[in-house]
Design a protein around this motif. Structure first.
Motif, short mmCIF file in Angstrom:
data_model
loop_
_atom_site.label_atom_id
_atom_site.label_comp_id
_atom_site.label_asym_id
_atom_site.label_seq_id
_atom_site.Cartn_x
_atom_site.Cartn_y
_atom_site.Cartn_z
N ILE A 197 0.83 -1.20 0.00
CA ILE A 197 0.00 0.00 0.00
C ILE A 197 0.87 1.25 0.00
N TRP A 198 1.98 1.22 0.73
CA TRP A 198 2.90 2.36 0.69
C TRP A 198 3.39 2.61 -0.72
N GLN A 199 3.70 1.53 -1.44
CA GLN A 199 4.16 1.67 -2.83
C GLN A 199 3.09 2.30 -3.70
N TRP A 200 1.83 1.87 -3.51
CA TRP A 200 0.73 2.46 -4.27
C TRP A 200 0.60 3.95 -3.95
N ALA A 201 0.65 4.29 -2.66
CA ALA A 201 0.48 5.69 -2.25
C ALA A 201 1.59 6.57 -2.83
N ILE A 202 2.84 6.11 -2.74
CA ILE A 202 3.97 6.88 -3.27
C ILE A 202 3.84 7.02 -4.78
N MET A 203 3.45 5.93 -5.45
CA MET A 203 3.28 5.97 -6.90
C MET A 203 2.23 7.00 -7.30
N LEU A 204 1.11 7.02 -6.58
CA LEU A 204 0.04 7.96 -6.90
C LEU A 204 0.44 9.40 -6.59
N PHE A 205 1.21 9.60 -5.51
CA PHE A 205 1.71 10.94 -5.21
C PHE A 205 2.60 11.44 -6.35
N ILE A 206 3.53 10.59 -6.81
CA ILE A 206 4.43 10.97 -7.90
C ILE A 206 3.64 11.23 -9.18
N PHE A 207 2.68 10.35 -9.46
CA PHE A 207 1.84 10.50 -10.64
C PHE A 207 1.11 11.84 -10.63
N GLY A 208 0.69 12.28 -9.44
CA GLY A 208 -0.01 13.55 -9.31
C GLY A 208 0.86 14.73 -9.69
N PHE A 209 2.17 14.65 -9.43
CA PHE A 209 3.07 15.74 -9.77
C PHE A 209 3.44 15.74 -11.25
N LEU A 210 3.27 14.61 -11.92
CA LEU A 210 3.59 14.51 -13.34
C LEU A 210 2.43 14.93 -14.24
N MET A 211 1.22 14.95 -13.69
CA MET A 211 0.02 15.27 -14.47
C MET A 211 -0.41 16.70 -14.20
N GLN A 212 -0.91 17.37 -15.22
CA GLN A 212 -1.45 18.71 -15.05
C GLN A 212 -2.86 18.65 -14.48
N GLY A 213 -3.21 19.64 -13.67
CA GLY A 213 -4.56 19.75 -13.14
C GLY A 213 -4.85 18.82 -11.98
N VAL A 214 -3.84 18.18 -11.40
CA VAL A 214 -4.05 17.27 -10.27
C VAL A 214 -3.87 18.05 -8.98
N ASN A 215 -4.78 17.87 -8.04
CA ASN A 215 -4.76 18.61 -6.79
C ASN A 215 -3.95 17.84 -5.75
N ASN A 216 -2.64 18.08 -5.72
CA ASN A 216 -1.77 17.36 -4.81
C ASN A 216 -1.99 17.75 -3.35
N TRP A 217 -2.44 18.98 -3.11
CA TRP A 217 -2.75 19.39 -1.74
C TRP A 217 -3.91 18.57 -1.18
N ALA A 218 -4.92 18.31 -2.03
CA ALA A 218 -6.04 17.48 -1.59
C ALA A 218 -5.59 16.05 -1.34
N HIS A 219 -4.64 15.55 -2.14
CA HIS A 219 -4.12 14.20 -1.93
C HIS A 219 -3.39 14.11 -0.59
N PHE A 220 -2.53 15.09 -0.34
CA PHE A 220 -1.78 15.08 0.92
C PHE A 220 -2.71 15.21 2.11
N GLY A 221 -3.67 16.15 2.02
CA GLY A 221 -4.62 16.32 3.12
C GLY A 221 -5.51 15.11 3.30
N GLY A 222 -5.91 14.47 2.19
CA GLY A 222 -6.73 13.27 2.29
C GLY A 222 -6.00 12.13 2.99
N PHE A 223 -4.71 11.98 2.66
CA PHE A 223 -3.90 10.95 3.32
C PHE A 223 -3.78 11.24 4.81
N ALA A 224 -3.54 12.51 5.16
CA ALA A 224 -3.41 12.89 6.57
C ALA A 224 -4.73 12.70 7.31
N GLY A 225 -5.84 13.11 6.69
CA GLY A 225 -7.14 12.95 7.33
C GLY A 225 -7.51 11.50 7.52
N GLY A 226 -7.24 10.67 6.49
CA GLY A 226 -7.51 9.25 6.62
C GLY A 226 -6.65 8.59 7.67
#
Length: 271
Positions: A197-226
């Protein structure tokens, strides 16, 4: 009147609804001051959020397309922009931004900006949701899912304030829930699951920085909230869900539903 009886949601033993603490398992206020049996009859003992969440996302996506068919059928953005709801349609339904009402933190979770957006998110929800629901229970799952989305959008609105929507913050909250549960278990299988699961999370975080229009702040906050919600709930994950847990989940569900009503009402008033 003599006190009525009920089945304790924690241990399934017959107890009085007026018990402050279950004499068998120690659950606090298992009858919710006598309201437990009535709530059980009204809502049932389980919340089928495993089906409710992706279904709500799909229905609201179709509704957003119908509200602005011209934008939905436009090829202005090319093939990948096809079947994308217009800004006005998503705003009516409750998209969030830095100046939006508080309830849009809940409604924006179920809205999506395009066909690939909703397809990607629903596939992840269908992949992670049953696992989190099986480990934590359906009510705890809904609490974690909602908390991840709300905290993600809260952080996004506070930092950037840009209009945003989608369930990806909640998905990161589900990833955090699986990691928290795996860390709480002392088995080799749990450790293997946690690493995956850590690998999936890191992969998705990296993917978010490579794509335009992705809300990485929401990803980080969602991970922290969860993560925070899961830490609070993981200690009781092996027990049946108590009435209080179910009531909290139902309260979040009602707030979300009311949020859509308020968003649509506000849009109608503004016409």
């Amino acid at each position: 009147m003599p006190p009525t009886s009920m089945v304790c949601p924690g241990c399934r033993n017959l107890i009085s609804t007026e018990e402050k603490k279950c004499p068998y398992c120690g659950a606090y206020r298992p009858g919710l001051w006598g309201l437990g049996p009535a709530l059980s009859r009204l809502f049932g003992s389980r919340i089928d959020v495993l089906t409710l969440i992706p279904t709500a996302c799909i229905v609201l996506f179709l509704l957003s397309l119908l509200l602005d068919l011209e934008s939905a059928l436009s090829l202005h953005g090319g093939f990948f922009g096809m079947l994308s709801p217009g800004f006005h349609a998503t705003a009516i339904l409750g998209m969030t931004d830095g100046n939006a009402p508080w309830w849009t933190l809940f409604t924006a979770i179920y809205l999506h900006g395009g066909l690939l957006h909703i397809l990607f998110n629903v596939l992840w929800i269908r992949q992670l949701g049953p696992e989190v629901g099986n480990l934590y229970g359906p009510a705890r799952y809904f609490i974690i899912f909602t908390t991840g989305g709300v905290v993600g959008f809260f952080l996004s609105n506070a930092v950037s304030g840009y209009p945003t929507l989608g369930a990806s913050g909640s998905i990161f909250g589900l990833l955090a829930a699986l990691i928290v549960y795996g860390r709480s278990q002392k088995t080799s299988f749990a450790a293997l699951m946690t690493r995956q699961i850590w690998q999936w999370a890191i992969m998705l975080f990296i993917f978010g920085f490579l794509m335009q229009g992705v809300n990485n702040w929401a990803h980080f906050g969602g991970f922290a909230g969860g993560w925070i919600a899961s830490r609070l709930l993981v200690s009781s994950a092996r027990w049946r869900e108590g009435r209080l847990t179910v009531v909290v989940a139902l309260l979040l569900l009602m707030i979300t539903g009311a949020g859509f009503v308020l968003s649509i009402y506000s849009a109608i008033r503004g016409l």
